[in-house]
Design a protein around this motif. Structure first.
Motif, PDB file in Angstrom:
ATOM      1  N   ARG A  36       0.811  -1.217   0.000  1.00 54.93           N
ATOM      2  CA  ARG A  36       0.000   0.000   0.000  1.00 54.93           C
ATOM      3  C   ARG A  36       0.853   1.280   0.000  1.00 54.93           C
ATOM      4  O   ARG A  36       0.389   2.349   0.363  1.00 54.93           O
ATOM      5  N   ARG A  37       2.108   1.144  -0.454  1.00 57.59           N
ATOM      6  CA  ARG A  37       3.028   2.282  -0.369  1.00 57.59           C
ATOM      7  C   ARG A  37       2.561   3.485  -1.183  1.00 57.59           C
ATOM      8  O   ARG A  37       2.763   4.630  -0.774  1.00 57.59           O
ATOM      9  N   TRP A  38       1.927   3.245  -2.332  1.00 56.34           N
ATOM     10  CA  TRP A  38       1.508   4.385  -3.160  1.00 56.34           C
ATOM     11  C   TRP A  38       0.290   5.076  -2.557  1.00 56.34           C
ATOM     12  O   TRP A  38       0.158   6.301  -2.658  1.00 56.34           O
ATOM     13  N   ALA A  39      -0.572   4.311  -1.903  1.00 57.64           N
ATOM     14  CA  ALA A  39      -1.689   4.932  -1.187  1.00 57.64           C
ATOM     15  C   ALA A  39      -1.172   5.758  -0.013  1.00 57.64           C
ATOM     16  O   ALA A  39      -1.675   6.860   0.273  1.00 57.64           O
ATOM     17  N   ILE A  40      -0.147   5.235   0.664  1.00 65.54           N
ATOM     18  CA  ILE A  40       0.466   5.986   1.769  1.00 65.54           C
ATOM     19  C   ILE A  40       1.072   7.273   1.238  1.00 65.54           C
ATOM     20  O   ILE A  40       0.930   8.347   1.848  1.00 65.54           O
ATOM     21  N   LEU A  41       1.732   7.208   0.080  1.00 66.00           N
ATOM     22  CA  LEU A  41       2.308   8.416  -0.515  1.00 66.00           C
ATOM     23  C   LEU A  41       1.223   9.450  -0.803  1.00 66.00           C
ATOM     24  O   LEU A  41       1.427  10.654  -0.612  1.00 66.00           O
ATOM     25  N   GLY A  42       0.058   8.977  -1.250  1.00 70.08           N
ATOM     26  CA  GLY A  42      -1.049   9.904  -1.492  1.00 70.08           C
ATOM     27  C   GLY A  42      -1.478  10.633  -0.229  1.00 70.08           C
ATOM     28  O   GLY A  42      -1.757  11.840  -0.244  1.00 70.08           O
ATOM     29  N   VAL A  43      -1.516   9.921   0.897  1.00 71.18           N
ATOM     30  CA  VAL A  43      -1.873  10.551   2.179  1.00 71.18           C
ATOM     31  C   VAL A  43      -0.800  11.560   2.592  1.00 71.18           C
ATOM     32  O   VAL A  43      -1.108  12.658   3.066  1.00 71.18           O
ATOM     33  N   LEU A  44       0.460  11.196   2.400  1.00 69.14           N
ATOM     34  CA  LEU A  44       1.547  12.110   2.736  1.00 69.14           C
ATOM     35  C   LEU A  44       1.484  13.371   1.879  1.00 69.14           C
ATOM     36  O   LEU A  44       1.730  14.486   2.362  1.00 69.14           O
ATOM     37  N   ARG A 107       6.854   8.441  13.943  1.00 71.31           N
ATOM     38  CA  ARG A 107       6.567   9.507  12.970  1.00 71.31           C
ATOM     39  C   ARG A 107       5.074   9.680  12.733  1.00 71.31           C
ATOM     40  O   ARG A 107       4.607  10.784  12.472  1.00 71.31           O
ATOM     41  N   LYS A 108       4.326   8.601  12.822  1.00 75.33           N
ATOM     42  CA  LYS A 108       2.880   8.716  12.621  1.00 75.33           C
ATOM     43  C   LYS A 108       2.251   9.554  13.731  1.00 75.33           C
ATOM     44  O   LYS A 108       1.384  10.401  13.458  1.00 75.33           O
ATOM     45  N   LYS A 109       2.658   9.336  14.966  1.00 72.43           N
ATOM     46  CA  LYS A 109       2.110  10.110  16.086  1.00 72.43           C
ATOM     47  C   LYS A 109       2.409  11.602  15.902  1.00 72.43           C
ATOM     48  O   LYS A 109       1.547  12.462  16.119  1.00 72.43           O
ATOM     49  N   VAL A 110       3.638  11.905  15.517  1.00 75.73           N
ATOM     50  CA  VAL A 110       4.034  13.296  15.307  1.00 75.73           C
ATOM     51  C   VAL A 110       3.232  13.912  14.170  1.00 75.73           C
ATOM     52  O   VAL A 110       2.791  15.071  14.234  1.00 75.73           O
ATOM     53  N   LEU A 111       3.019  13.139  13.105  1.00 77.72           N
ATOM     54  CA  LEU A 111       2.262  13.632  11.954  1.00 77.72           C
ATOM     55  C   LEU A 111       0.820  13.939  12.336  1.00 77.72           C
ATOM     56  O   LEU A 111       0.263  14.988  11.969  1.00 77.72           O
ATOM     57  N   LEU A 112       0.182  13.056  13.083  1.00 75.65           N
ATOM     58  CA  LEU A 112      -1.199  13.279  13.532  1.00 75.65           C
ATOM     59  C   LEU A 112      -1.294  14.525  14.420  1.00 75.65           C
ATOM     60  O   LEU A 112      -2.203  15.350  14.265  1.00 75.65           O
ATOM     61  N   PHE A 113      -0.352  14.668  15.337  1.00 80.09           N
ATOM     62  CA  PHE A 113      -0.339  15.838  16.219  1.00 80.09           C
ATOM     63  C   PHE A 113      -0.184  17.123  15.405  1.00 80.09           C
ATOM     64  O   PHE A 113      -0.899  18.109  15.628  1.00 80.09           O
ATOM     65  N   GLY A 114       0.741  17.123  14.459  1.00 76.89           N
ATOM     66  CA  GLY A 114       0.989  18.322  13.669  1.00 76.89           C
ATOM     67  C   GLY A 114      -0.215  18.750  12.851  1.00 76.89           C
ATOM     68  O   GLY A 114      -0.551  19.933  12.802  1.00 76.89           O
ATOM     69  N   PHE A 147       5.671  19.859  12.671  1.00 76.46           N
ATOM     70  CA  PHE A 147       5.558  18.425  12.946  1.00 76.46           C
ATOM     71  C   PHE A 147       5.016  17.651  11.741  1.00 76.46           C
ATOM     72  O   PHE A 147       5.001  16.423  11.762  1.00 76.46           O
ATOM     73  N   VAL A 148       4.573  18.378  10.699  1.00 78.46           N
ATOM     74  CA  VAL A 148       3.987  17.723   9.534  1.00 78.46           C
ATOM     75  C   VAL A 148       5.022  17.451   8.454  1.00 78.46           C
ATOM     76  O   VAL A 148       5.246  16.306   8.060  1.00 78.46           O
ATOM     77  N   MET A 149       5.683  18.514   7.984  1.00 79.09           N
ATOM     78  CA  MET A 149       6.515  18.362   6.791  1.00 79.09           C
ATOM     79  C   MET A 149       7.665  17.372   6.972  1.00 79.09           C
ATOM     80  O   MET A 149       7.868  16.501   6.120  1.00 79.09           O
ATOM     81  N   PRO A 150       8.457  17.444   8.044  1.00 76.70           N
ATOM     82  CA  PRO A 150       9.529  16.442   8.166  1.00 76.70           C
ATOM     83  C   PRO A 150       8.999  15.026   8.329  1.00 76.70           C
ATOM     84  O   PRO A 150       9.612  14.073   7.857  1.00 76.70           O
ATOM     85  N   ALA A 151       7.836  14.886   8.978  1.00 77.92           N
ATOM     86  CA  ALA A 151       7.281  13.544   9.172  1.00 77.92           C
ATOM     87  C   ALA A 151       6.846  12.931   7.848  1.00 77.92           C
ATOM     88  O   ALA A 151       7.004  11.715   7.637  1.00 77.92           O
ATOM     89  N   THR A 152       6.316  13.742   6.928  1.00 78.92           N
ATOM     90  CA  THR A 152       5.896  13.180   5.636  1.00 78.92           C
ATOM     91  C   THR A 152       7.081  12.588   4.891  1.00 78.92           C
ATOM     92  O   THR A 152       7.002  11.487   4.340  1.00 78.92           O
ATOM     93  N   LEU A 153       8.192  13.296   4.895  1.00 81.49           N
ATOM     94  CA  LEU A 153       9.361  12.809   4.166  1.00 81.49           C
ATOM     95  C   LEU A 153      10.020  11.631   4.868  1.00 81.49           C
ATOM     96  O   LEU A 153      10.486  10.683   4.219  1.00 81.49           O
ATOM     97  N   ALA A 213      -7.408   9.631   6.995  1.00 84.49           N
ATOM     98  CA  ALA A 213      -6.633   8.791   6.089  1.00 84.49           C
ATOM     99  C   ALA A 213      -5.341   8.298   6.749  1.00 84.49           C
ATOM    100  O   ALA A 213      -4.922   7.152   6.547  1.00 84.49           O
ATOM    101  N   MET A 214      -4.728   9.155   7.551  1.00 84.59           N
ATOM    102  CA  MET A 214      -3.492   8.751   8.240  1.00 84.59           C
ATOM    103  C   MET A 214      -3.739   7.613   9.220  1.00 84.59           C
ATOM    104  O   MET A 214      -2.956   6.653   9.293  1.00 84.59           O
ATOM    105  N   VAL A 215      -4.813   7.748  10.000  1.00 82.31           N
ATOM    106  CA  VAL A 215      -5.131   6.711  10.982  1.00 82.31           C
ATOM    107  C   VAL A 215      -5.327   5.363  10.298  1.00 82.31           C
ATOM    108  O   VAL A 215      -4.890   4.318  10.798  1.00 82.31           O
ATOM    109  N   LEU A 216      -5.942   5.376   9.123  1.00 86.88           N
ATOM    110  CA  LEU A 216      -6.281   4.132   8.442  1.00 86.88           C
ATOM    111  C   LEU A 216      -5.112   3.527   7.667  1.00 86.88           C
ATOM    112  O   LEU A 216      -5.016   2.295   7.549  1.00 86.88           O
ATOM    113  N   LEU A 217      -4.218   4.339   7.106  1.00 87.79           N
ATOM    114  CA  LEU A 217      -3.251   3.838   6.138  1.00 87.79           C
ATOM    115  C   LEU A 217      -1.790   3.916   6.554  1.00 87.79           C
ATOM    116  O   LEU A 217      -1.002   3.033   6.237  1.00 87.79           O
ATOM    117  N   VAL A 218      -1.414   4.975   7.253  1.00 89.46           N
ATOM    118  CA  VAL A 218       0.016   5.232   7.467  1.00 89.46           C
ATOM    119  C   VAL A 218       0.561   4.369   8.598  1.00 89.46           C
ATOM    120  O   VAL A 218       0.006   4.377   9.705  1.00 89.46           O
TER     121      VAL A 218
END
Length: 563
Positions: A36-44, A107-114, A147-153, A213-218
């Motif tokens: 599901r890496r490409w779906a994860i990329l879409g969420v990022l 990283r997922k926790k940080v992304l959700l918080f951000g 907390f968002v941009m560095p976590a996506t990468l 989407a993050m909760v479900l996929l990332v």
């Protein structure tokens, strides 16, 4: 031979099956995540999109926000710059900590918080009743974005194998172009039908969708051996940047960079930043590991990011005033004119890796910076009658250049570090990008302001003495003052304002092009050339070149990507 674990002897090794595998043998990403890496990329990309969307919307809304109430909130040019810089400075100052925190707790926790904080800040910014409130809530948005941009990468680096990372990063960078395209058009539509605060409120539903989407996929991932946080380093970086940029902005307001009110914060900021570097070099748990910069290619890639955004963000700031105040385009029309820049990024960024494979990062990035510089220099020849098609061509050239800079230098930065330190690498990449942009707005905005003031000062005699100083601060302030004068006095002042602004824009554009040219020289000297031929790849890897290896520089930490 006995098994070290104490069990029976191991069976004789069985020859490997000749059946080819669809995954590289050194695969380190769990199969469920890989599928599901490409779906994860879409969420990022969606998460990154709202951060980029916000800034690109703000660029077309500066004229509206500068207007008196009820249309805007009467923000001065300095307040507009701080509405941008309060976001960027908090963002840049916290990137070190957010990257380390993502590596440490997930990283997922940080992304959700951000995303949650960014959405809250957006809702509050939409309701701002004064420039001061807007600046404060923009700072809160910057806190969330940090907390968002560095976590996506860093998540991207942990869900894609090394051979697919350049392609994924190219698509990730292309989403910046998508944000640039959607932002101004969305902002223009909103400003034509709703109040100015709607440009921030639009972030809220996007943030909600991204959270779900993050909760479900990332998947989550972290560094198995994280270091401690460095609050002193973070504090020093924030204080240093705020002092430095405040002094530069103040110099632009006063049209004088020699006064104590300018020199004290500028020199103080430089001193604090020097102390920050000294502290980081000696700390056993630095927020910024300065040893990364011993690699010339890594340092050149970081410098390229900073310099190109320094040049581009300053021009982006004044181009909104050129298109709307001088040319008379609406916010929506201004957004549509930027479409060629966005389209070029969306088309070329995902394909930049193919050009790099053929010509090498050095040639590609140098050419990209020269294209950006040419596009910036073109603004030095624009006037009130420049054809629209010329503007579109220049924006397309700029976008093409950007598309061939961001993906290669991001790949160079991220692949120079172990996968487990993806948060730190992403923080470095985005910190220098944002600091470069902040200083570009501050320095080039100050050059624009100072040059404009010197050009308009001799034409303000008809303005009441009490309002004369404010009327000379920006073209919007001058046009507002002219509207309050009698027609026979107002019309000449409007003409003088256009002329003074164009002169100031030309000076600033050439300065921006010069910065881009410096970046081209840096990457031409220090970035690596063409990749080694397949026959020499083993030799390059043996010599210690991580780019030539098929796995991460520290394969012994093979479990870090699992989420």
């Amino acid at each position: 031979m006995p098994n070290p674990s104490g069990g029976p002897a191991a069976a004789a090794p069985v020859p490997a099956s000749p059946v080819p595998s669809s995954r590289p043998p050194e695969s380190r990403v769990p199969e469920a995540v890989h599928r599901r890496r490409w779906a994860i990329l879409g969420v990022l990309m969606l998460s990154l999109l709202i951060v980029v969307l916000d800034n690109s919307i703000l660029n077309v809304a500066v004229r509206t926000i500068a207007s008196p109430a009820p249309t805007g909130i009467g923000a001065t040019q300095s307040e507009l710059e701080w509405a941008i810089n309060s976001y960027t400075l908090v963002f840049a100052g916290l990137l070190f900590t957010s990257g380390l925190l993502g590596d440490r707790i997930g990283r997922k926790k940080v992304l959700l918080f951000g995303i949650a904080v960014f959405g809250l800040g957006s809702a509050l910014a939409a309701m701002s009743g004064s420039p001061g409130e807007l600046i404060a809530y923009r700072a809160l948005m910057g806190f969330g974005a940090a907390f968002v941009m560095p976590a996506t990468l860093s998540v991207l680096m942990n869900v894609f194998e090394r051979d697919e990372q350049p392609k994924a990063i190219g698509i990730w960078a292309g989403s910046v172009g998508l944000g640039i395209a959607i932002g101004p058009i969305t902002g223009g539509v909103l400003l034509e039908h709703f109040w100015w605060g709607s440009i921030f409120l639009v972030n809220v539903p996007v943030a909600i969708v991204a959270l779900i989407a993050m909760v479900l996929l990332v998947p989550d991932s972290r560094d198995p051996a994280p270091g401690r946080l460095d609050p002193l380093g973070v504090l020093l970086s924030i204080v240093g940047l705020v002092l430095l940029v405040y002094g530069i902005i103040r110099g632009g307001e006063l049209a004088d960079f020699t006064g104590a009110g300018v020199l004290v914060p500028v020199l103080g900021g430089l001193a604090v930043l020097a102390l920050f570097v000294w502290h980081e070099k000696r700390s056993d748990h630095p927020a910024l590991d300065v040893s990364y910069f011993r690699k010339p290619a890594f340092s050149a890639a970081v410098a390229a990011i900073a310099l190109v955004f320094f040049a581009l963000m300053g021009v982006t700031f004044f181009s909104a005033f050129y298109l709307q105040s001088v040319r008379g385009y609406s916010a929506l029309q201004s957004g549509l004119l930027i479409l060629p820049l966005a389209a070029a990024q969306m088309v070329f960024a995902p394909r930049a890796r193919l050009v790099v494979d053929r010509f090498g990062a050095r040639a590609v990035c140098t050419a990209g910076l020269l294209l950006v510089g040419a596009g910036l220099a073109a603004f030095g020849f624009f006037d009130e009658t420049t054809p629209v098609w010329v503007l579109c061509v220049v924006f397309f050239v700029q976008g093409t250049g950007m598309a061939h800079i961001m993906p290669p230098v991001t790949v160079a930065i991220m692949q120079a570090l172990p996968r487990e330190k993806a948060g730190s690498g992403s923080a470095i990449n985005n910190t220098f990008r944002q600091v470069g942009g902040a200083l570009g707005v501050a320095v080039l905005g100050s050059v624009l302001s100072a040059t404009y003031r010197s050009g308009i000062d001799g034409h303000l005699d008809g303005v009441p003495a009490a309002a004369r100083d404010a009327a000379g601060e920006s073209i919007e302030a001058t046009l507002g003052a002219a509207a309050r004068l009698a027609p026979e006095a107002g019309r000449p002042l409007i003409g003088a304002a256009y002329e003074a602004f164009l002169d100031a824009m030309h000076v600033t554009a050439f300065a921006s092009a010069g910065i881009a040219a410096i970046g081209a020289v840096v990457v031409a000297v220090f970035l690596p050339g063409r990749p080694p031929a397949p026959g020499n790849a083993a030799d390059a890897a043996e010599a210690g070149d991580p780019a030539a290896r098929g796995s991460d520089p520290r394969p012994e930490q093979a479990g870090a990507a699992r989420g």
